[in-house]
Design a protein around this motif. Structure first.
Motif: not given
Length: 370
Positions: A91-105
């Protein structure tokens, strides 16, 4: 040349000369399914204690941060983080969560390394998408999305596609794969990282069937029937807003450290046919040089510094230099192995051993004292 936004058969694509061979890395984890454990914390919503939650349920009716963190970590460790990558989320919310995780790693220090591009991102998302499509620019490097980028994105330099949501439609599956098939300078292949068993579509007889035109809906004009708007292959599908809160679970203390995963890599020719790793590498670099007769001779050549040097020189002269061997090591997931293991794999299909495992295996000999 065929329109890249059209769902084509792979035979058409190869004839038009814009497809590359690809590899598929299939991830299986211990959280691909979930049934409630009373030791876990129910943070929000109402859990069905008898239900086995499957891939189609995650990030739609149930959320688990540890699960998404594990998956993002797996593909971030596997990809070359300098290569352009598309991540398809539930979902779009999931895409936001994944974006933030990627930027953390991420290794990069640029704050715009990974951005979300969905219908909700409006003009900012369109700007990020346009910049991503510019092959001369490296930032943003990764885009997360739900459905918006499954078609109509002509970004020739996409090297990785990550699938984090089920794909039910063959039309949409072909469109998503088409995001990575376009040729570009020094782009010899691309990689699909599959968490959702989408690879099963490759076994479907429709995979290389007759070309089909996708249903196109203009999100601005609202043209098209309600039925067309709701099709799973429509990139502008509006995600329904449920009245019930999602179930949110936090794993019991210590469970996150126990999560396990396995991965399997398969190789595919540009026309969508499964091939061996050796065939895949030959398509990229040509025939493997005939510099040793068998694995025993290779081991002997490798064991002595002088013959090892001659062997590497001979490989370089025949197109298998250091750069090429490093690419091959990455292709076969052997970056932590010696070049010797890379050679035995491509020549004899021997499973690579990491340097750490080799030390452990021979520690008695290595640390034996006179």
């Amino acid at each position: 040349m065929a329109n890249p936004s059209t769902t084509y058969s792979l035979k058409e694509g190869i004839n038009d000369g814009y497809l590359t061979p690809f590899k598929v890395v299939q991830f299986t984890t211990t959280l691909d399914e979930y049934q409630y454990d009373p030791d876990d914390d129910l943070l929000e919503g109402e859990i069905d204690t008898d239900k086995v939650y499957e891939e189609k349920d995650f990030n739609r009716i149930i959320e688990m941060e540890e699960r998404e963190k594990q998956r993002v970590q797996l593909f971030m460790e596997a990809i070359n983080q300098n290569e352009k990558t598309l991540v398809f989320c539930a979902t779009q919310d999931h895409a936001l969560v994944v974006r933030d995780l990627i930027n953390q790693m991420k290794i990069s220090t640029d704050p715009n390394y990974c951005v979300r591009v969905t219908a909700n991102d409006g003009s900012i998302g369109e700007t990020n998408l346009k910049t991503f499509q510019d092959n001369e620019k490296t930032i943003p490097t990764i885009l997360t999305t739900s459905r918006k980028l499954s078609t109509g994105v002509d970004a020739r330099n996409v090297r990785n596609i990550v699938l984090m949501r089920p794909i039910k439609s063959m039309i949409e599956f072909k469109q998503i794969i088409g995001r990575g098939t376009r040729l570009f300078d020094n782009k010899d292949y691309f990689t699909i990282y599959d968490f959702v068993k989408a690879y099963e579509h490759f076994q479907d007889e429709e995979w290389d069937g007759e070309p089909q035109e996708p249903v196109v809906v203009d999100p601005k004009s609202g043209n098209g029937s309600d039925r067309a708007k709701d099709r799973p292959d429509n990139p502008y599908t509006v995600e329904p807003k449920g009245t019930n809160r999602k179930v949110k679970i936090k794993l019991a203390d210590g469970k996150e450290r126990e999560l396990e995963q396995t991965q399997t890599t398969t190789f595919w020719s540009a026309d969508g046919k499964p091939i061996s790793a050796e065939e895949f590498i030959k398509k990229l670099f040509g025939d493997i040089p005939d510099l040793f007769q068998d694995e025993t001779e290779l081991r002997t050549l490798w064991s002595r510094p002088d013959t090892r040097k001659s062997l590497l020189t001979g490989l370089t002269e025949k197109g298998y230099g250091d750069a090429e061997l490093k690419v091959i090591a990455r292709i076969i997931n052997a970056e932590k192995s010696d070049i010797y293991d890379v050679l035995t794999y491509i020549a004899y299909a021997a499973k690579p051993i990491t340097r750490e495992d080799r030390v452990i295996k021979h520690k008695d000999l290595i640390f034996w004292r006179w």
